[in-house]
Design an enzyme around this catalytic site. Structure first.
Site, PDB file in Angstrom:
ATOM      1  N   ASP A   1      40.687  35.944  32.109  1.00 39.10           N
ATOM      2  CA  ASP A   1      41.320  35.789  33.241  1.00 39.10           C
ATOM      3  C   ASP A   1      41.629  34.401  33.509  1.00 39.10           C
ATOM      4  O   ASP A   1      41.162  33.445  32.892  1.00 39.10           O
ATOM      5  CB  ASP A   1      40.720  36.538  34.543  1.00 39.10           C
ATOM      6  CG  ASP A   1      41.881  36.487  35.889  1.00 39.10           C
ATOM      7  OD1 ASP A   1      43.018  36.141  35.472  1.00 39.10           O
ATOM      8  OD2 ASP A   1      41.566  37.079  36.772  1.00 39.10           O
ATOM      9  N   GLY A   2      42.795  34.024  34.296  1.00 39.97           N
ATOM     10  CA  GLY A   2      42.946  32.457  34.493  1.00 39.97           C
ATOM     11  C   GLY A   2      42.130  32.271  35.859  1.00 39.97           C
ATOM     12  O   GLY A   2      41.491  32.789  36.473  1.00 39.97           O
ATOM     13  N   ALA A   3      42.755  30.875  36.619  1.00 37.24           N
ATOM     14  CA  ALA A   3      42.037  30.540  37.774  1.00 37.24           C
ATOM     15  C   ALA A   3      43.106  29.628  38.480  1.00 37.24           C
ATOM     16  O   ALA A   3      43.892  28.872  37.782  1.00 37.24           O
ATOM     17  CB  ALA A   3      40.758  30.065  37.610  1.00 37.24           C
TER      18      ALA A   3
ATOM     19  N   GLU B   1      40.740  41.741  40.567  1.00 37.84           N
ATOM     20  CA  GLU B   1      40.055  40.686  39.517  1.00 37.84           C
ATOM     21  C   GLU B   1      38.455  40.641  39.645  1.00 37.84           C
ATOM     22  O   GLU B   1      37.866  40.681  38.601  1.00 37.84           O
ATOM     23  CB  GLU B   1      40.680  39.383  39.681  1.00 37.84           C
ATOM     24  CG  GLU B   1      42.120  39.359  39.071  1.00 37.84           C
ATOM     25  CD  GLU B   1      42.720  38.091  39.660  1.00 37.84           C
ATOM     26  OE1 GLU B   1      43.941  37.745  39.119  1.00 37.84           O
ATOM     27  OE2 GLU B   1      42.264  37.222  40.471  1.00 37.84           O
TER      28      GLU B   1
ATOM     29  N   GLY C   1      48.231  37.074  35.892  1.00 37.35           N
ATOM     30  CA  GLY C   1      48.870  35.582  36.356  1.00 37.35           C
ATOM     31  C   GLY C   1      49.690  35.073  34.938  1.00 37.35           C
ATOM     32  O   GLY C   1      49.835  35.726  34.104  1.00 37.35           O
ATOM     33  N   SER C   2      50.420  34.015  35.063  1.00 40.08           N
ATOM     34  CA  SER C   2      51.169  33.653  33.905  1.00 40.08           C
ATOM     35  C   SER C   2      50.382  33.030  32.873  1.00 40.08           C
ATOM     36  O   SER C   2      50.797  33.253  31.644  1.00 40.08           O
ATOM     37  CB  SER C   2      52.003  32.455  34.437  1.00 40.08           C
ATOM     38  OG  SER C   2      51.027  31.425  34.827  1.00 40.08           O
TER      39      SER C   2
ATOM     40  N   GLY D   1      43.220  33.922  43.090  1.00 34.83           N
ATOM     41  CA  GLY D   1      43.983  34.800  44.085  1.00 34.83           C
ATOM     42  C   GLY D   1      45.433  34.371  44.429  1.00 34.83           C
ATOM     43  O   GLY D   1      46.061  35.019  45.071  1.00 34.83           O
ATOM     44  N   GLY D   2      45.811  33.107  43.594  1.00 36.84           N
ATOM     45  CA  GLY D   2      47.084  32.803  43.668  1.00 36.84           C
ATOM     46  C   GLY D   2      48.041  33.880  43.350  1.00 36.84           C
ATOM     47  O   GLY D   2      49.238  33.789  44.214  1.00 36.84           O
ATOM     48  N   GLY D   3      47.676  34.930  42.672  1.00 36.27           N
ATOM     49  CA  GLY D   3      48.566  35.897  42.342  1.00 36.27           C
ATOM     50  C   GLY D   3      48.437  37.084  43.276  1.00 36.27           C
ATOM     51  O   GLY D   3      48.852  38.260  42.874  1.00 36.27           O
TER      52      GLY D   3
END
Ligand code: 5RP
Length: 228
Positions: free
Chosen positions: A87-89, A109, A35-36, A101-103
């Protein structure tokens, strides 16, 4: 005196991505999300690449970025465990339960997170929620089961939509599709994750409650805050 302009969301992501470096264990292999926000972490990690053995990556996109910066990438099957996964969220509650899971990388993951003793979640403050359910829930599905699974979500009050790219169902790194489900109220993340995991054709549900974050780092206009 002029008031300093507030930081943009991307600047907050960069702040927290850099702050995550303190959790990287020197000499170890680090688990890397997607992710970003994680992209900022990867860019910062390149500055200490000589102090780590490398990374296990959760997506083709992160693998390409890591390799381009000269960070060795190991297959998940090559490692028995990882000290840390970063990781992001898409959203995170006060207990560390997340929607991800937006990406579209949720399956890998979850796999890399499962290898790690510690999950450090890095988010900007817009991702904090009192309860999960605001962000459309990503669910990776086997294509032939998509409509059946959509009907099961409808029975729970949700609306499932196939994620599209260029007008066609998006195909994940694993060759599957993603349903994005709105209208759910996820009051029991652990129970909900267990329930949906049992539906035939579900590859991965984007609720991370069984593998919730053990450390939460939040980029705010006041700086990076450790929420737990
Ligand atoms: C990818 C993810 C990401 O962690 C999530 O979508 C957050 O992304 P970003 O850092 O770009 O806001 O779960 O599948």
């Amino acid at each position: 005196m002029t008031t300093p302009s507030p930081l943009t969301q991307d600047e907050l992501k960069a702040l927290v991505g850099k702050a995550a470096l303190q959790y990287v264990v020197p000499g170890a292999i680090v688990g890397v999300g997607t992710g970003s926000t994680v992209n900022h972490f990867i860019d910062a990690l390149a500055g200490m690449k000589d102090q780590i053995r490398g990374a296990v990556s959760s997506s083709v996109a992160s693998t390409e970025r890591l390799k381009a910066l000269g960070i060795p990438v190991f297959d998940a099957n090559e490692v028995e465990s990882l000290a840390v996964y970063i990781d992001g969220a898409d959203e995170i509650d006060g207990h560390g339960c997340m929607v991800k899971g937006g990406g579209a990388a949720l399956t890998r993951e979850k796999i890399v997170a499962a290898l790690a003793s510690r999950f450090v979640c890095i988010v900007d403050e817009s991702k904090l929620v009192p309860a999960l359910g605001r962000f459309p829930l990503p669910v990776e599905v086997i294509p032939m089961a998509a409509q059946h699974i959509a009907r099961r979500f409808a029975a729970l009050g949700g609306t499932a939509r196939m994620r599209l790219r260029d007008g066609q169902p998006l195909v994940t790194d694993n060759g599957q599709h993603i349903l994005d489900v709105t209208g759910l109220s996820i009051t029991d993340p652990l129970g909900f994750e267990s329930q949906v995991n049992q539906w035939p054709g579900v590859v991965t549900v984007g609720v991370f409650a069984h593998q919730k974050a053990s450390v939460g780092l939040v980029g705010t206009t006041q700086g990076v805050v450790k929420t737990f």
